[in-house]
Design an enzyme around this catalytic site. Structure first.
Site, PDB file in Angstrom:
ATOM      1  N   THR A   1       0.881  -1.173   0.000  1.00 29.95           N
ATOM      2  CA  THR A   1       0.000   0.000   0.000  1.00 29.95           C
ATOM      3  C   THR A   1       0.916   1.220   0.000  1.00 29.95           C
ATOM      4  O   THR A   1       1.576   1.520   0.994  1.00 29.95           O
ATOM      5  CB  THR A   1      -0.923   0.010   1.228  1.00 29.95           C
ATOM      6  OG1 THR A   1      -1.805  -1.118   1.146  1.00 29.95           O
ATOM      7  CG2 THR A   1      -1.765   1.279   1.254  1.00 29.95           C
TER       8      THR A   1
ATOM      9  N   LYS B   1      -7.328   1.626  -3.251  1.00 30.04           N
ATOM     10  CA  LYS B   1      -7.002   1.237  -1.871  1.00 30.04           C
ATOM     11  C   LYS B   1      -7.200   2.416  -0.922  1.00 30.04           C
ATOM     12  O   LYS B   1      -7.624   2.250   0.232  1.00 30.04           O
ATOM     13  CB  LYS B   1      -5.556   0.724  -1.784  1.00 30.04           C
ATOM     14  CG  LYS B   1      -5.115   0.298  -0.375  1.00 30.04           C
ATOM     15  CD  LYS B   1      -5.946  -0.841   0.184  1.00 30.04           C
ATOM     16  CE  LYS B   1      -5.548  -1.204   1.622  1.00 30.04           C
ATOM     17  NZ  LYS B   1      -4.267  -1.903   1.699  1.00 30.04           N
TER      18      LYS B   1
ATOM     19  N   LYS C   1      -0.012   5.541   8.381  1.00 31.97           N
ATOM     20  CA  LYS C   1       0.743   5.702   7.132  1.00 31.97           C
ATOM     21  C   LYS C   1      -0.214   5.767   5.949  1.00 31.97           C
ATOM     22  O   LYS C   1      -0.108   6.643   5.091  1.00 31.97           O
ATOM     23  CB  LYS C   1       1.721   4.540   6.975  1.00 31.97           C
ATOM     24  CG  LYS C   1       2.604   4.590   5.724  1.00 31.97           C
ATOM     25  CD  LYS C   1       2.039   3.800   4.545  1.00 31.97           C
ATOM     26  CE  LYS C   1       2.080   2.309   4.805  1.00 31.97           C
ATOM     27  NZ  LYS C   1       1.629   1.539   3.609  1.00 31.97           N
TER      28      LYS C   1
END
Length: 294
Positions: A97, A172, A240
């Site tokens: 990711t 995502k 993050k």
């Protein structure tokens, strides 16, 4: 069957690489900590390489699942990086990711070198990786995706090409935005029900059959009520990811007020010492606020 390299044997990559072996592919792995690669080889009977370049050498497909943009660049570029070992016509599949920017950057570098690149972040957590039931959001060229599709089927329950390079990462981001709001809403509902004197789990059993139902409710409500937060995706990683979402939103002009707020709530969880707690630990923050422990 294909010859596959897998770079990064974390909580996601370790079982994903194992599923490739079970599907009949020839798999070579590389991990920053060699002991984990040794353990994987002992368990799955694949092979271990000394560098990302060595792992990628001769591979039809090179998969990576590392931490962030910088980690990804560190295993791709340089004399020992995966790109240095890839043959023309091979395809690099990034399950990290990361940002859409790094996906576009690596796609361009790969194409210039004569091989393909697909950004393919995953959703489903550690359990999804272990059970081979991940959702995979892909970005890149249609021809490359069609070649990759039967290989990543080894650990996917759902996969689709979302558009050009970077589109997988953008999808995502949508996923993480949804999760942030859902977990905060569920935390508030559980805390409210407890304060109101309800049998909270009995209430969840009822409302989970209506419009409030979600994966988070079905899989995390009970453990949240029990104060257990050691299931999968850690707060550090969620922060993050939300940072990536917020940075992309600033670029495209979209408003993410709830996401920004929940990101700060996760920062408070970190200050409580919950860096490695899972994302459902927003419940712990509310409980601490109530008892003035935080």
């Amino acid at each position: 069957m294909a010859k596959v390299a897998f770079i990064g044997l974390g909580v996601m990559g370790y079982p994903m690489a194992g599923h490739l072996v079970k599907a009949g592919h020839s798999v070579v792995v590389w991990n920053r900590t060699p002991a984990k690669a040794d353990r994987w080889v002992e368990q799955h009977k694949g092979e271990k390489a000394s560098t990302p370049k060595a792992a990628a050498s001769g591979a039809d497909f090179v998969m990576a699942c590392v931490g962030n943009d910088d980690d990804l660049r560190s295993v791709v570029y340089g004399e020992t990086g995966a790109f240095a070992g890839m043959a023309k016509g091979a395809i690099f599949v990034d399950h990290t990711t990361a940002s859409a920017d790094v996906a576009r950057e690596l796609h361009a570098k790969a194409k210039a070198a004569g091989f393909g690149f697909i950004d393919a972040p995953v959703s489903g957590g550690q359990a999804g990786a272990e059970n081979g039931q991940l959702t995979i959001m892909c970005g890149g060229d249609a021809g490359d995706y069609e070649r990759v599709k039967p290989v990543i089927q080894a650990y996917a329950k759902m996969q689709n090409l979302m558009g050009p390079a970077g589109s997988g990462q953008l999808t995502k981001m949508m996923n993480q935005i949804c999760i942030a709001g859902l977990v905060q809403g569920l935390s508030e509902a559980l805390a409210f029900g407890r304060a109101a004197g309800l049998d909270v789990l009995k209430a969840v059993e009822v409302i989970s059959k209506g419009a409030a139902q979600s994966w988070q409710m079905d899989n995390r409500a009970k453990t949240m009520v029990e104060g257990k937060f050691d299931f999968g995706f850690a707060v550090d990683w969620m922060r993050k990811d939300l940072g990536i979402c917020l940075a992309e939103a600033r670029r495209n002009g979209s408003a993410l007020p709830v996401t920004a707020m929940v990101d700060q709530f996760y920062a408070e969880v970190q200050q409580m010492g919950g860096n490695r707690w899972d994302t459902s630990s927003l419940m712990a923050r509310l409980e601490a606020k109530k008892t003035k422990q935080y």
